[in-house]
Write a protein that holds these residues in place. Structure first.
Motif, PDB file in Angstrom:
ATOM      1  N   ALA A  97       0.837  -1.204   0.000  1.00  0.00           N
ATOM      2  CA  ALA A  97       0.000   0.000   0.000  1.00  0.00           C
ATOM      3  C   ALA A  97       0.869   1.250   0.000  1.00  0.00           C
ATOM      4  O   ALA A  97       0.620   2.195  -0.759  1.00  0.00           O
ATOM      5  CB  ALA A  97      -0.920  -0.006   1.206  1.00  0.00           C
ATOM      6  N   ALA A  98       1.918   1.233   0.842  1.00  0.00           N
ATOM      7  CA  ALA A  98       2.789   2.407   0.918  1.00  0.00           C
ATOM      8  C   ALA A  98       3.506   2.607  -0.403  1.00  0.00           C
ATOM      9  O   ALA A  98       3.665   3.727  -0.883  1.00  0.00           O
ATOM     10  CB  ALA A  98       3.778   2.240   2.058  1.00  0.00           C
ATOM     11  N   THR A  99       3.946   1.513  -1.011  1.00  0.00           N
ATOM     12  CA  THR A  99       4.663   1.619  -2.282  1.00  0.00           C
ATOM     13  C   THR A  99       3.753   2.228  -3.340  1.00  0.00           C
ATOM     14  O   THR A  99       4.147   3.149  -4.060  1.00  0.00           O
ATOM     15  CB  THR A  99       5.157   0.224  -2.729  1.00  0.00           C
ATOM     16  OG1 THR A  99       5.934  -0.289  -1.668  1.00  0.00           O
ATOM     17  CG2 THR A  99       5.990   0.310  -3.989  1.00  0.00           C
ATOM     18  N   SER A 100       2.516   1.762  -3.383  1.00  0.00           N
ATOM     19  CA  SER A 100       1.649   2.320  -4.429  1.00  0.00           C
ATOM     20  C   SER A 100       1.296   3.770  -4.102  1.00  0.00           C
ATOM     21  O   SER A 100       1.055   4.572  -5.002  1.00  0.00           O
ATOM     22  CB  SER A 100       0.404   1.463  -4.647  1.00  0.00           C
ATOM     23  OG  SER A 100      -0.368   1.478  -3.486  1.00  0.00           O
ATOM     24  N   ARG A 101       1.309   4.106  -2.813  1.00  0.00           N
ATOM     25  CA  ARG A 101       1.062   5.517  -2.438  1.00  0.00           C
ATOM     26  C   ARG A 101       2.181   6.404  -2.999  1.00  0.00           C
ATOM     27  O   ARG A 101       1.912   7.441  -3.611  1.00  0.00           O
ATOM     28  CB  ARG A 101       1.011   5.622  -0.915  1.00  0.00           C
ATOM     29  CG  ARG A 101       0.787   7.027  -0.417  1.00  0.00           C
ATOM     30  CD  ARG A 101       0.660   7.014   1.096  1.00  0.00           C
ATOM     31  NE  ARG A 101       0.640   8.335   1.659  1.00  0.00           N
ATOM     32  CZ  ARG A 101       1.163   8.641   2.845  1.00  0.00           C
ATOM     33  NH1 ARG A 101       1.713   7.688   3.592  1.00  0.00           N
ATOM     34  NH2 ARG A 101       1.109   9.865   3.290  1.00  0.00           N
ATOM     35  N   TYR A 102       3.437   5.988  -2.805  1.00  0.00           N
ATOM     36  CA  TYR A 102       4.563   6.782  -3.321  1.00  0.00           C
ATOM     37  C   TYR A 102       4.495   6.851  -4.853  1.00  0.00           C
ATOM     38  O   TYR A 102       4.808   7.881  -5.450  1.00  0.00           O
ATOM     39  CB  TYR A 102       5.899   6.195  -2.851  1.00  0.00           C
ATOM     40  CG  TYR A 102       6.280   6.625  -1.440  1.00  0.00           C
ATOM     41  CD1 TYR A 102       7.145   7.700  -1.220  1.00  0.00           C
ATOM     42  CD2 TYR A 102       5.763   5.981  -0.325  1.00  0.00           C
ATOM     43  CE1 TYR A 102       7.482   8.108   0.064  1.00  0.00           C
ATOM     44  CE2 TYR A 102       6.089   6.388   0.969  1.00  0.00           C
ATOM     45  CZ  TYR A 102       6.951   7.453   1.160  1.00  0.00           C
ATOM     46  OH  TYR A 102       7.271   7.858   2.423  1.00  0.00           O
ATOM     47  N   GLN A 103       4.062   5.754  -5.470  1.00  0.00           N
ATOM     48  CA  GLN A 103       3.962   5.770  -6.941  1.00  0.00           C
ATOM     49  C   GLN A 103       2.888   6.752  -7.400  1.00  0.00           C
ATOM     50  O   GLN A 103       3.071   7.456  -8.388  1.00  0.00           O
ATOM     51  CB  GLN A 103       3.684   4.362  -7.466  1.00  0.00           C
ATOM     52  CG  GLN A 103       4.982   3.569  -7.532  1.00  0.00           C
ATOM     53  CD  GLN A 103       4.753   2.070  -7.667  1.00  0.00           C
ATOM     54  OE1 GLN A 103       3.632   1.590  -7.530  1.00  0.00           O
ATOM     55  NE2 GLN A 103       5.823   1.346  -7.920  1.00  0.00           N
ATOM     56  N   ALA A 104       1.787   6.814  -6.646  1.00  0.00           N
ATOM     57  CA  ALA A 104       0.721   7.750  -7.016  1.00  0.00           C
ATOM     58  C   ALA A 104       1.207   9.197  -6.862  1.00  0.00           C
ATOM     59  O   ALA A 104       0.894  10.064  -7.694  1.00  0.00           O
ATOM     60  CB  ALA A 104      -0.503   7.492  -6.143  1.00  0.00           C
TER      61      ALA A 104
END
Ligand code: A2G
Length: 469
Positions: free
Chosen positions: A25-32
Motif C-alpha cells: 500500500a505504501a509503495t503504491s502511495r509513493y507511486q501515485a
C-alpha cells in the motif's frame, strides 16, 4: 537505549525497495505521488520526506510545563515530494484536491492565516531563519497526508516537521534530529498554540518498535519497551478538535493557567517568580519530590477560580504587568483562572509518566494491569482537573474500558479527537467488535468512517528523507 543525537542522513536507493515500513500500500502511495508530481511539473521528484503523527500513551498537557511525556509514532504520516527549482518560487500542490494549489516567492511570504499551506510555511520559515539561508532555493512540491485531521494525532505538527525537513534538505542544510525537533517546535508557534514540543520530538525521534520517554530542557529521550501481550488501539470520537480554532483558545488558556500557577507558587515560596515560566521550574528550584509539590499545591492554592485582580494582588503587579508577565496575545482577555486543579493535574500526571516508565522497565508480574490503571487515572485527571475532555470522549473511554481495555484515555490536546486504549492482544478482535457496536454502529455517519476511526497501532518509525539516488 538512551537517545542518540544523530544528523539526518537520507535513505538512498530505489524507492520501491527502500522505504522500510512500506508494504504494497505504501509503495503504491509513493507511486501515485510520483505520477501526480510528473503530471504537474513534468519531472520526477528529487527526494521525498515523511514525518509521522503520534499517539501519546501517557503524559498529557505537561510538556509545556517542562515535564516528560511518553508517546509513540503512528504509521500514518505526511509525505512531501520535492524537486528544487530556480525560479524563486515555492509551488505547493496537495494529493487531496480539497486543498488548493498555492504559489509564493521564496523570500516573500506571510504566515497570516491558518490555511493548509501556512503550516508548510511555518516549517519553511523556521529552517530558513535557523540556518540563516540568505537565498533559499525554489521548490516544486506535492503533499500527501493520511494522519486523521483534528483528531489529536498531531497531523499539523507532522506537516510542519515534514516541511522543515524538506526545506533543510533542499537547501543542503544539516541538523541533528534533536536540533530540527527544537526548531520545528518553535516555528509551529507562528501559527497559534503554545505547545511544548512533544509532537515534533516524537515525529523526529521515534523509532520502530518502541515508545519514547521524551524529556525537555534539554530535549532528550529514552526507548521504552511496552510489555508483551498488549496492543494499543486508537478510537476517534469524531468530535473535531480544531486546535487552530476553539480548542486553540482553550489550549492557550491552559498554558497560561499553568504558568500563572507556577508564578503564584513561586512567589508564595519566596522564589524569584519572574524567572519562572513552568511548573517544573518551581519543583526544580525547591528541590523537592512531585508528592511534595502536590502538597504545596493544596496548601498554597485555593480551589475556586482566581480573578485577575487576585493574581495581581498576590504577585504585586498591575494588570498591564500581568499581561506582559503571564498572558499571551490570545489570552489577554481571560478573566478567571483555575490554578489548583491545573497544577494538581500537571504534577500528578508527571508522576504517572515516571511510574509508567518504571513499570515498563521493571516488568513486574502485574505490569499491564498497573499500566492500564495509570492510563485510566490520567484520563480522569484530564477530564476532571484539566477539563480538556468532552462528553463524547468520556463516553468512548467508558465503552473502551467496558469492552476489555486495561486502560483507556484521551490522547493529544483533547476537547475532541481520539482515545488510546491498551488492550490484551488476545481480546483485540472482541474489543474492536464491542466498541464498534457501542460507539459507532448507532450512528450511520460514524459507522461509515469506522475503518479510519478505530484501529490497532504499534510504534512506528520517525521522520526520514528518502532519495532515489
Ligand atoms: O497537545 C498538543 O498536541 C501540543 N502540540 C503538545 O505539545 C501537547 O501539549 C499536547 C497535550 O499533551 C502542539 O501544540 C503543536
Amino acid at each position: 537505549m538512551e537517545g542518540e543525537n544523530k544528523e539526518f542522513v537520507p535513505i538512498c536507493g530505489d524507492l520501491n525497495i527502500v522505504y522500510p515500513t512500506s508494504g504494497a500500500a505504501a509503495t503504491s502511495r509513493y507511486q501515485a505521488i510520483k505520477k501526480k508530481f510528473d503530471s504537474l511539473y513534468g519531472v520526477a521528484p528529487l527526494f521525498y520526506c515523511r514525518a509521522p503523527g503520534r499517539v501519546n500513551i501517557i503524559g498529557e498537557h505537561i510538556d509545556y510545563c517542562g515535564y516528560g511525556v511518553l508517546p509513540m509514532a503512528i504509521e500514518q504520516d505526511i509525505v512531501i515530494a520535492v524537486a528544487p527549482s530556480h525560479d524563486g518560487k515555492i509551488v505547493l500542490c496537495n494529493m487531496d484536491t480539497k486543498f488548493k494549489r498555492y504559489e509564493v516567492g521564496t523570500e516573500d511570504y506571510n504566515i497570516d492565516g491558518k490555511e493548509w499551506y501556512h503550516y508548510f510555511l511555518c516549517g519553511y520559515k523556521g529552517i530558513v531563519e535557523h540556518l540563516d539561508i540568505k537565498h533559499p532555493i525554489g521548490m516544486n512540491i506535492v503533499v500527501d497526508g493520511n494522519v486523521p485531521k483534528n483528531a489529536g494525532l498531531s497531523s499539523s505538527s507532522a506537516f510542519v516537521c515534514c516541511s522543515g525537513l524538506a526545506t533543510m534538505h533542499a537547501n543542503g542544510g544539516k541538523l541533528t534530529k534533536i536540533e530540527i525537533a527544537e526548531v520545528c517546535t518553535k516555528c509551529e508557534r507562528y501559527i497559534g498554540t503554545e505547545g511544548g514540543g512533544m509532537d515534533q520530538a516524537c515525529s523526529f525521534l521515534a523509532g520502530f518498535g518502541t515508545a519514547k520517554h521524551i524529556e525537555f530542557d534539554p530535549l532528550r529521550y529514552k526507548d521504552i519497551t511496552i510489555p508483551d501481550g498488549v496492543v494499543f488501539v486508537i478510537a476517534n470520537s469524531l468530535v473535531e478538535m480544531n486546535k487552530s480554532k476553539t480548542a486553540g483558545t482553550h489550549f492557550n488558556v491552559r498554558v497560561v493557567e499553568c504558568r500563572t500557577a507556577a508564578q503564584v507558587l513561586a512567589k508564595t515560596k519566596g522564589i524569584d517568580w519572574k524567572s519562572v515560566r513552568k511548573l517544573a521550574q518551581v519543583q526544580e528550584k525547591l528541590d523537592v519530590t512531585l508528592e511534595k509539590m502536590l502538597e504545596f499545591v493544596d496548601e498554597v492554592l485555593h480551589n475556586e477560580p482566581y480573578t485577575r485582580e487576585e493574581i495581581c494582588k498576590i504577585l504585586e503587579i498591575s494588570d498591564d504587568e500581568l499581561i506582559k508577565q503571564c498572558l499571551s496575545e490570545s489570552t489577554e482577555h481571560v478573566s478567571s483562572f483555575k490554578l489548583q486543579d491545573r497544577a494538581r493535574h500537571v504534577y500528578s500526571e508527571a508522576k504517572r509518566v515516571l511510574e509508567f516508565r518504571e513499570v515498563c522497565e521493571r516488568k513486574p508480574n502485574n505490569a499491564i494491569v498497573c499500566l492500564g490503571g495509570l492510563m485510566n487515572k490520567s484520563h480522569d485527571s484530564c477530564s476532571f482537573q484539566y477539563e480538556c475532555s468532552c462528553d463524547e470522549l468520556d463516553e468512548l473511554v467508558k465503552c473502551c474500558r467496558s469492552a476489555g481495555a486495561l486502560g483507556s484515555r484521551l490522547t493529544g490536546a483533547g476537547w475532541g479527537g481520539c482515545t488510546v486504549s491498551m488492550v490484551p492482544s488476545s481480546l483485540l478482535h472482541d474489543f474492536l467488535h464491542k466498541v464498534q457496536f457501542e460507539y459507532y454502529s448507532k450512528d450511520p455517519a460514524k459507522l461509515a468512517v469506522i475503518n479510519h476511526s478505530l484501529f490497532a497501532t504499534s510504534p512506528g518509525d520517525g521522520a526520514a528523507i528518502i532519495t532515489s539516488e
